[in-house]
Design an enzyme around this catalytic site. Structure first.
Site, PDB file in Angstrom:
ATOM      1  N   ASP A 194       0.810  15.863 -24.827  1.00  0.00           N
ATOM      2  CA  ASP A 194      -0.014  15.750 -23.622  1.00  0.00           C
ATOM      3  C   ASP A 194      -1.029  14.637 -23.834  1.00  0.00           C
ATOM      4  O   ASP A 194      -1.614  14.513 -24.928  1.00  0.00           O
ATOM      5  CB  ASP A 194      -0.739  17.081 -23.364  1.00  0.00           C
ATOM      6  N   HIS A 216      -1.951  -4.639 -15.934  1.00  0.00           N
ATOM      7  CA  HIS A 216      -2.893  -5.760 -15.876  1.00  0.00           C
ATOM      8  C   HIS A 216      -4.310  -5.240 -16.031  1.00  0.00           C
ATOM      9  O   HIS A 216      -4.654  -4.157 -15.532  1.00  0.00           O
ATOM     10  CB  HIS A 216      -2.717  -6.588 -14.599  1.00  0.00           C
ATOM     11  N   GLU A 250      -3.538 -11.121 -13.184  1.00  0.00           N
ATOM     12  CA  GLU A 250      -2.494 -10.604 -12.271  1.00  0.00           C
ATOM     13  C   GLU A 250      -2.918 -10.839 -10.838  1.00  0.00           C
ATOM     14  O   GLU A 250      -2.110 -11.180  -9.969  1.00  0.00           O
ATOM     15  CB  GLU A 250      -2.273  -9.115 -12.532  1.00  0.00           C
ATOM     16  N   HIS A 259      -9.229  -3.316  -3.740  1.00  0.00           N
ATOM     17  CA  HIS A 259      -9.808  -4.672  -3.766  1.00  0.00           C
ATOM     18  C   HIS A 259     -11.215  -4.709  -3.162  1.00  0.00           C
ATOM     19  O   HIS A 259     -11.640  -5.749  -2.624  1.00  0.00           O
ATOM     20  CB  HIS A 259      -8.882  -5.681  -3.081  1.00  0.00           C
TER      21      HIS A 259
HETATM   22  N1  DTR Z   1      -0.424  -6.086  -6.374  1.00  0.00           N
HETATM   23  C1  DTR Z   1      -1.164  -4.971  -6.960  1.00  0.00           C
HETATM   24  C2  DTR Z   1      -1.190  -3.748  -6.081  1.00  0.00           C
HETATM   25  C3  DTR Z   1       0.131  -3.413  -5.530  1.00  0.00           C
HETATM   26  C4  DTR Z   1       0.479  -3.527  -4.251  1.00  0.00           C
HETATM   27  N2  DTR Z   1       1.784  -3.103  -4.110  1.00  0.00           N
HETATM   28  C5  DTR Z   1       2.267  -2.727  -5.305  1.00  0.00           C
HETATM   29  C6  DTR Z   1       3.512  -2.235  -5.707  1.00  0.00           C
HETATM   30  C7  DTR Z   1       3.705  -1.935  -7.036  1.00  0.00           C
HETATM   31  C8  DTR Z   1       2.670  -2.137  -7.958  1.00  0.00           C
HETATM   32  C9  DTR Z   1       1.414  -2.643  -7.568  1.00  0.00           C
HETATM   33  C10 DTR Z   1       1.243  -2.927  -6.223  1.00  0.00           C
HETATM   34  C11 DTR Z   1      -2.573  -5.415  -7.216  1.00  0.00           C
HETATM   35  O1  DTR Z   1      -3.308  -5.623  -6.243  1.00  0.00           O
HETATM   36  O2  DTR Z   1      -2.928  -5.529  -8.385  1.00  0.00           O
HETATM   37 ZN    ZN Z   2      -5.125  -5.755  -7.064  1.00  0.00          ZN
HETATM   38 ZN    ZN Z   3      -3.188  -4.150  -9.615  1.00  0.00          ZN
HETATM   39 CA    CA Z   4      -2.328  15.179 -19.632  1.00  0.00          CA
END
Ligand code: DTR
Ligand code: ZN
Ligand code: ZN
Ligand code: CA
Length: 337
Positions: free
Chosen positions: A62, A144, A190, A306
């Site tokens: 866990d 990220h 990222e 964001h």
């Molecule tokens: N691009 C990512 C958030 C995000 C949006 N759609 C997805 C799908 C799968 C993983 C992440 C994401 C960000 O804003 O970091």
């Molecule tokens: Zn993001």
């Molecule tokens: Zn993200």
């Molecule tokens: Ca856990």
């Protein structure tokens, strides 16, 4: 690709138990032999693992969600001490990387920091190798570490970074000795367009890329109004997560926000199998989803996506806990043979 294998309880470690188990085994063999018809032979030794019947996989431990939240608290503090963010090219990002690196160095990982330039600023990836395993078969797990400039990025993506960090620390705590080699990574930039992970993959010689059996990506795994989405890019990797959640009685859906939306795209574009989990961003939870997952229909999975309000209060602990445990399960399972 691994097939589904039965779980066996973790090996008991106490010497008392080993002695008792040995005594019982000797006694059982004696009884077995004594009780059998004259000339009978002892039960055959268990067959060696085969591709069709791989060795049973020890269950992952866990992952204490309190530990994951402690990492989130640290990342929040680092953002607060550095103009409120952990964005690429800002002090808060490098402070976040130094925090994660220090934890991994102390736990016995071999870490390296890869520099790159993006948007006129220096960026950093952190890569951590767990010593051992087959160097020709590498399972990678990553997230990220950078936030957007508008906030501390605790769900996006302190949640994935912290869940992956705590899974790596659990590998060390357990002294895991998997068949495959384990490599963990925390990506920079990222939010500028998968820059750090793309730099990493592009810098890998072809021979090194072919050693990576799979890359597992975790970007937003603690959304406050969570969904449980599983990447469907690779059926075998998808099944590991879907089966785990199903066994826990948690429904999942396929992640449909689209390819290219996080660091797994850098690996997929290089022909590497990818998988991962996601709890949702700015899209709205439907009534049907609220029926199966709880939470609020008609509200975004993460209303602070964001935004400056993406703080430690922007986390659903149950989602963070479940996804942290699912990550550990996948790492244990996919590296076992
Ligand atoms: N691009 C990512 C958030 C995000 C949006 N759609 C997805 C799908 C799968 C993983 C992440 C994401 C960000 O804003 O970091
Ligand atoms: Zn993001
Ligand atoms: Zn993200
Ligand atoms: Ca856990």
């Amino acid at each position: 690709m691994p097939s589904r294998t039965p779980h066996t309880p973790p090996p008991y470690r106490s010497s008392w138990f080993r002695r008792a188990a040995t005594a019982v085994a000797v006694l059982a063999t004696a009884i077995g032999t004594a009780g059998a018809a004259p000339g009978a032979i002892a039960a055959p030794a268990p067959a060696a693992p085969t591709a069709a019947h791989p060795a049973a996989v020890a269950a992952a431990p866990d992952i204490p969600v309190a530990n994951v939240k402690a990492h989130l608290a640290q990342l929040q503090s680092l953002a607060t001490a550095n103009s409120g963010n952990r964005a690429h090219g800002r002090p808060g990002y490098k402070a976040s990387l130094d925090y994660v690196k220090a934890k991994l160095d102390a736990a016995g990982f071999t870490t390296s920091v890869q520099q790159f330039t993006a948007g006129g600023a220096t960026g950093y990836n952190l890569v951590a190798d767990w010593p051992g395993g087959n160097a020709g078969q590498i399972l990678m797990t990553g997230a990220h570490l950078d936030s957007v400039t508008s906030g501390p990025g605790i769900n996006d993506n302190g949640s994935g970074s912290s869940a992956v960090l705590e899974t790596a620390l659990a590998v060390a705590r357990e002294g895991l000795k998997p068949a495959k080699h384990l490599r963990f990574a925390w990506w920079g930039a990222e939010e500028l367009g998968l820059i750090g992970s793309r730099n990493y993959v592009n810098a890998l010689p072809t021979a090194e890329r072919s050693k990576i059996t799979g890359y597992l990506n975790f970007d937003m795994v603690g959304s406050p109004n969570p969904g449980y989405f599983v990447y469907d890019d690779n059926p075998a990797l998808e099944a590991v997560f879907k089966d785990w959640f199903a066994a826990k009685g948690v429904a999942t859906e396929i992640e449909t926000e689209g390819d290219g939306r996080s660091d797994h795209a850098s690996f997929k574009n290089a022909g590497i199998a990818v998988g991962g989990l996601f709890t949702g961003a700015g899209r709205t939870k439907t009534s049907a989803q609220a029926q199966k997952w709880g939470g609020t229909a008609g509200q975004a999975f993460d209303r602070c996506y964001h935004s400056s309000c993406d703080t430690t209060s922007n986390i659903n602990d149950t989602a963070l806990d479940r996804n942290s445990d699912a990550i550990a399960h996948a790492v244990w399972t996919l590296s076992a043979n």
